[in-house]
Design an enzyme around this catalytic site. Structure first.
Site, PDB file in Angstrom:
ATOM      1  N   LYS A  80      33.492  59.761  72.326  1.00  0.00           N
ATOM      2  CA  LYS A  80      32.848  58.723  71.524  1.00  0.00           C
ATOM      3  C   LYS A  80      33.816  58.253  70.452  1.00  0.00           C
ATOM      4  CE  LYS A  80      28.602  56.912  71.430  1.00  0.00           C
ATOM      5  NZ  LYS A  80      27.737  56.661  72.591  1.00  0.00           N
ATOM      6  N   GLY A 180       7.429  50.361  71.437  1.00  0.00           N
ATOM      7  CA  GLY A 180       8.603  49.493  71.402  1.00  0.00           C
ATOM      8  C   GLY A 180       8.711  48.698  72.685  1.00  0.00           C
ATOM      9  N   VAL A 181       8.834  47.370  72.566  1.00  0.00           N
ATOM     10  CA  VAL A 181       8.915  46.523  73.759  1.00  0.00           C
ATOM     11  C   VAL A 181      10.174  45.661  73.675  1.00  0.00           C
ATOM     12  CG1 VAL A 181       7.526  45.189  75.383  1.00  0.00           C
ATOM     13  CG2 VAL A 181       6.403  46.356  73.502  1.00  0.00           C
ATOM     14  N   ASN A 183      14.352  45.044  75.019  1.00  0.00           N
ATOM     15  CA  ASN A 183      14.889  44.607  76.310  1.00  0.00           C
ATOM     16  C   ASN A 183      14.663  45.616  77.427  1.00  0.00           C
ATOM     17  OD1 ASN A 183      15.834  42.187  75.251  1.00  0.00           O
ATOM     18  ND2 ASN A 183      17.817  43.057  74.688  1.00  0.00           N
ATOM     19  N   VAL A 184      14.940  46.908  77.143  1.00  0.00           N
ATOM     20  CA  VAL A 184      14.755  47.933  78.164  1.00  0.00           C
ATOM     21  C   VAL A 184      13.280  48.097  78.488  1.00  0.00           C
ATOM     22  CG1 VAL A 184      15.009  50.389  78.700  1.00  0.00           C
ATOM     23  CG2 VAL A 184      16.875  49.166  77.571  1.00  0.00           C
ATOM     24  N   ALA A 185      12.454  48.206  77.455  1.00  0.00           N
ATOM     25  CA  ALA A 185      11.021  48.448  77.668  1.00  0.00           C
ATOM     26  C   ALA A 185      10.344  47.271  78.368  1.00  0.00           C
ATOM     27  CB  ALA A 185      10.339  48.740  76.339  1.00  0.00           C
TER      28      ALA A 185
END
EC number: 1.4.1.9
Length: 367
Positions: A80, A180-181, A183-185
């Site tokens: 990282k 949580g909604v 982009n992924v959700a």
């Protein structure tokens, strides 16, 4: 900070400090383990309170990538980078190109990617100086937006966890509470809706909630209510640490499976939900679709090949649950054990190979 003492304690391989006066670059590259292959992990840009805090974050995140990549079955180690600075005002072309030269200097031991505070455009600048970067613009052969792929992996992992909890991996009729909604959700909601799941959603972004209500027939609740709703599956897909002392007594779900990072506020919360009989799909296993997707770029990106690999998240969650039952341990511990066992197998195999080579050379010398 006693840096070498810390490196020895957690078995890190290398830390590289990078600075460039002209651009203001101050970066730390941490390489945790390359047993499985070169270290892959993103570049984070953040305003740290101190240089020590930046070093600690780089080290913590690098180790997490070792486990994430190992658990995903990738032939990659963990690394990282953190860049000290405000991503809103401190970025410039010279900074990322200077950083790219440092990455190039590692000659493939470390491969970087996008992370918090960095963008595809930043990766493109790094790409000007090195090929050891993923998540660049699709024009350069990149995989593009990783959110739909991450969501598909979460969906597959959720089905595996549901099978352990309910005896079937069908999500038809199951009530899924999504915290949580983003982009992924949003993409996850689409998969769940298409299978016939009932959705309960929340988000501080009203537009995101309204979109899920309109497109997927979801029921909206207040952010503070999501933890206690009647549901089969709780899917944390935004903030970390939402499985904690306050929320655990409210949970009615039998499965926790979502895309958020660091879902357990403390490891003891993983112990608590295990004792309650809740099936927890460890976050770094179930949300590995993104890293699987960008890792495919190293072979010349092929969408079908990447998605086939992402589908195996189902098998990874099954294996974690199997180890959990086998050893009588919570799934978050089982995930670590699965990753560690894979690394140890490869390390032992490599040691045996080197020893055999040494023995052959020794025999030749004695003839």
């Amino acid at each position: 900070m006693e840096i070498f003492k810390y490196l020895e304690q957690y078995d890190y391989e290398q830390v590289v400090f990078c600075q460039d006066n002209q651009s203001g670059l101050k970066a730390i590259i941490a390489i945790h383990d390359t047993t499985l292959g070169p270290a892959l992990g993103g570049t984070r840009m953040w305003t740290y309170e101190s240089e020590e805090a930046a070093i600690e974050d780089a080290l913590r995140l690098a180790k997490g990538m070792t486990y994430k990549n190992a658990a995903a079955g990738l032939n990659l180690g963990g690394g990282k980078t953190v860049i000290i600075g405000d991503p809103r005002k401190d970025k410039n072309e010279e900074m990322f190109r200077a950083f790219g030269r440092y990455v190039q200097g590692l000659n493939g031991r470390y491969i970087t990617a996008e992370d918090v505070g960095t963008t595809v455009a930043d990766m493109d600048l790094i790409h000007e100086e090195t090929d050891y970067v993923t998540g660049i613009s699709p024009a350069f052969g990149s995989s593009g937006n990783p959110s739909p792929v991450t969501a598909y992996g979460v969906y597959r992992g959720m089905k595996a966890a549901a099978k352990a909890a309910f005896g079937s991996d069908s999500l038809e009729g199951k009530v899924v509470a999504i915290q949580g909604v983003g982009n992924v959700a949003y993409s996850l909601c689409r998969h769940l809706h298409e299978e016939g799941a009932q959705l309960i959603v929340t988000d501080i972004n009203r537009e995101a909630v309204n979109r899920a209500v309109e497109e997927f027939g979801a029921r909206a609740v207040d952010p503070n209510e999501i933890y206690g709703v009647e549901c089969d599956i709780y899917a944390p897909c935004a903030l970390g640490a939402t499985v904690n002392d306050d929320t655990i007594p409210q949970l009615k779900a039998r499965v926790i499976a979502g895309s958020a990072n660091n879902q357990l506020k403390e490891t003891r919360h993983g112990d608590l939900i295990h004792e309650m009989g809740i099936v927890y799909a460890p976050d770094y296993v179930i949300n590995a679709g993104g890293v699987i997707n960008v890792a495919d770029e190293l072979y010349g990106y092929n969408y079908e090949r990447a998605m086939k690999k992402v589908e195996t998240i189902y098998n990874s969650i099954e294996k974690v649950i199997e180890i959990s039952k086998r050893d009588g341990i919570p799934t978050y511990v089982a995930a670590d054990r699965m990753a560690e066992e894979r690394i140890e197998r490869i390390r032992n195999s490599r040691s045996q190979f080197l020893q055999n080579g040494h023995n052959i050379l020794s025999r030749r010398r004695t003839r």
